[in-house]
Design an enzyme around this catalytic site. Structure first.
Site, mmCIF file in Angstrom:
data_model
loop_
_atom_site.group_PDB
_atom_site.id
_atom_site.type_symbol
_atom_site.label_atom_id
_atom_site.label_comp_id
_atom_site.label_asym_id
_atom_site.label_seq_id
_atom_site.Cartn_x
_atom_site.Cartn_y
_atom_site.Cartn_z
ATOM 1 N N ARG A 118 53.744 -28.263 16.868
ATOM 2 C CA ARG A 118 54.186 -26.896 17.159
ATOM 3 C C ARG A 118 55.332 -26.929 18.175
ATOM 4 O O ARG A 118 56.302 -26.173 18.069
ATOM 5 C CB ARG A 118 53.011 -26.076 17.733
ATOM 6 N N GLN B 13 53.728 -21.814 12.396
ATOM 7 C CA GLN B 13 52.530 -22.652 12.288
ATOM 8 C C GLN B 13 52.600 -23.490 11.016
ATOM 9 O O GLN B 13 52.328 -24.685 11.022
ATOM 10 C CB GLN B 13 51.275 -21.780 12.266
ATOM 11 N N HIS C 109 52.066 -16.178 9.922
ATOM 12 C CA HIS C 109 52.197 -17.119 11.055
ATOM 13 C C HIS C 109 53.158 -18.228 10.611
ATOM 14 O O HIS C 109 52.767 -19.370 10.418
ATOM 15 C CB HIS C 109 50.820 -17.686 11.396
ATOM 16 N N ASP D 80 40.759 -22.646 8.532
ATOM 17 C CA ASP D 80 40.963 -21.805 9.708
ATOM 18 C C ASP D 80 39.653 -21.069 9.969
ATOM 19 O O ASP D 80 38.736 -21.084 9.137
ATOM 20 C CB ASP D 80 42.111 -20.820 9.447
ATOM 21 N N ARG E 108 54.229 -12.111 19.527
ATOM 22 C CA ARG E 108 52.901 -12.344 18.937
ATOM 23 C C ARG E 108 52.183 -10.994 18.974
ATOM 24 O O ARG E 108 51.807 -10.513 20.055
ATOM 25 C CB ARG E 108 52.144 -13.394 19.758
ATOM 26 N N CYS F 177 44.589 -25.127 12.169
ATOM 27 C CA CYS F 177 45.595 -24.587 13.083
ATOM 28 C C CYS F 177 45.051 -24.374 14.500
ATOM 29 O O CYS F 177 45.836 -24.194 15.433
ATOM 30 C CB CYS F 177 46.181 -23.295 12.539
#
Length: 309
Positions: A296, A132, A129, A228, A102, A268
């Site tokens: 996830r 996700q 991402h 988001d 990450r 998310c």
């Protein structure tokens, strides 16, 4: 290595691979007892950015399949003293079965993967991402009881807000799968030209319907509304400017009224209630949003198993 595969971007996966990983995740979720498919396997977690869901879900995924996650604190690695990515990647590849990163810069991830001899997974960069989005798709498939890609292609999925890393991955997956996708937000915060052109070019072959708009009325007919935060990590200095630009794109009851009757809302997380989404909409849609967060875990299991085995 001949069969080595990384997931740095949605574009690293074919339509078939995306569907396979999602279906595998759905099966893993339904299992009452783990089959310990990662027994004896060890993954390293290198996180430059803060994390709740990603860190915990990758760790839990490994533990539940009898594998071992190692949290490699960036501040305690020799890279802080100047060790090269080349040396770090080569050495960690000899210890681990996969490496999850990450990071801020996507180029760091790409360089690491270049020298790694084990699978590298993008757990978020400023560019994308990918896992996700697989968890998001899994949630949509479950909620709408989707049985095939053709059924998924019939839904209108709308992303409302900033063309950030999550939106970039949504553009990519829409192109690869041939989805009906709308990215709605201020013109100033539209996708980068090269990213949009790539998605549109690939989308031509898959017959994707990708639209970029700043007109709120285009939300009509949406089956899924996704949002988001307006201010991603590292953009805090733009707070005032961004609030002014995005206020008309808040996901609220007024916006939802324009969508289809049974439209679901996804986020998310983390969410800032009262900014990109109202507290009321979050409360009404929290079953979908928290299910999305749980997924996830299952997607991470499925992706690791797919890459390692």
């Amino acid at each position: 290595m001949k069969n080595l595969k990384h997931i740095l971007s949605i574009y690293d996966l074919t339509s078939k691979e995306i569907w396979t990983i999602i279906q595998s995740a759905i099966k893993l979720k339904k299992q009452k007892k783990s089959k310990f498919q990662l027994k004896g396997k060890v993954i390293g977690l290198i996180f430059e950015k803060p994390s709740t869901r990603t860190m915990v879900s990758f760790s839990a995924a490994m533990c539940q399949e009898d594998g071992t996650p190692l949290n490699l604190d960036v501040k305690k690695l020799q890279t802080t003293r100047g060790e090269s990515v080349y040396d770090t990647a080569h050495v960690l590849s000899r210890y681990l079965d996969a490496i999850v990163i990450r990071a801020f810069k996507h180029s760091y991830l790409e360089e690491f993967a270049k020298y790694s001899s084990v699978p590298v997974i993008n757990a978020l960069t400023d560019a994308e991402h990918p896992l996700q989005i697989l968890a998001d798709l899994m949630t949509i498939i479950e909620k709408y009881k989707i049985k095939s890609l053709k059924e998924l292609q019939k839904l209108k999925i709308s992303f409302v807000g900033d063309a950030n890393n999550v939106a970039n991955s949504w553009l990519a997956v829409s192109a690869v799968l041939g989805l009906n996708f709308l990215l709605l937000g201020p013109k100033k915060y539209a996708p980068k030209k090269e990213l949009l052109e790539k998605a549109l070019k690939i989308g031509e072959t898959t017959k994707a319907n990708i639209k970029i708009s700043s007109d709120v009325e285009d939300i009509k007919g949406s089956d899924v509304i996704y949002t988001d935060v307006w201010i991603s990590m590292g953009e805090e200095k733009e707070s005032v400017e961004r609030h002014k630009a995005f206020v008309k794109y808040q996901v609220n009851d007024k916006l939802l009224a324009k969508a289809n009757k049974n439209c679901i809302v996804l986020h998310c997380l983390p969410a800032v209630r009262g900014e990109e989404i109202t507290a009321e909409v979050m409360a009404k849609q929290e079953d979908n949003i928290f299910e999305e967060a749980e997924n996830r875990l299952h997607i991470h299991k499925a992706a690791i198993i797919y890459l390692i085995k």
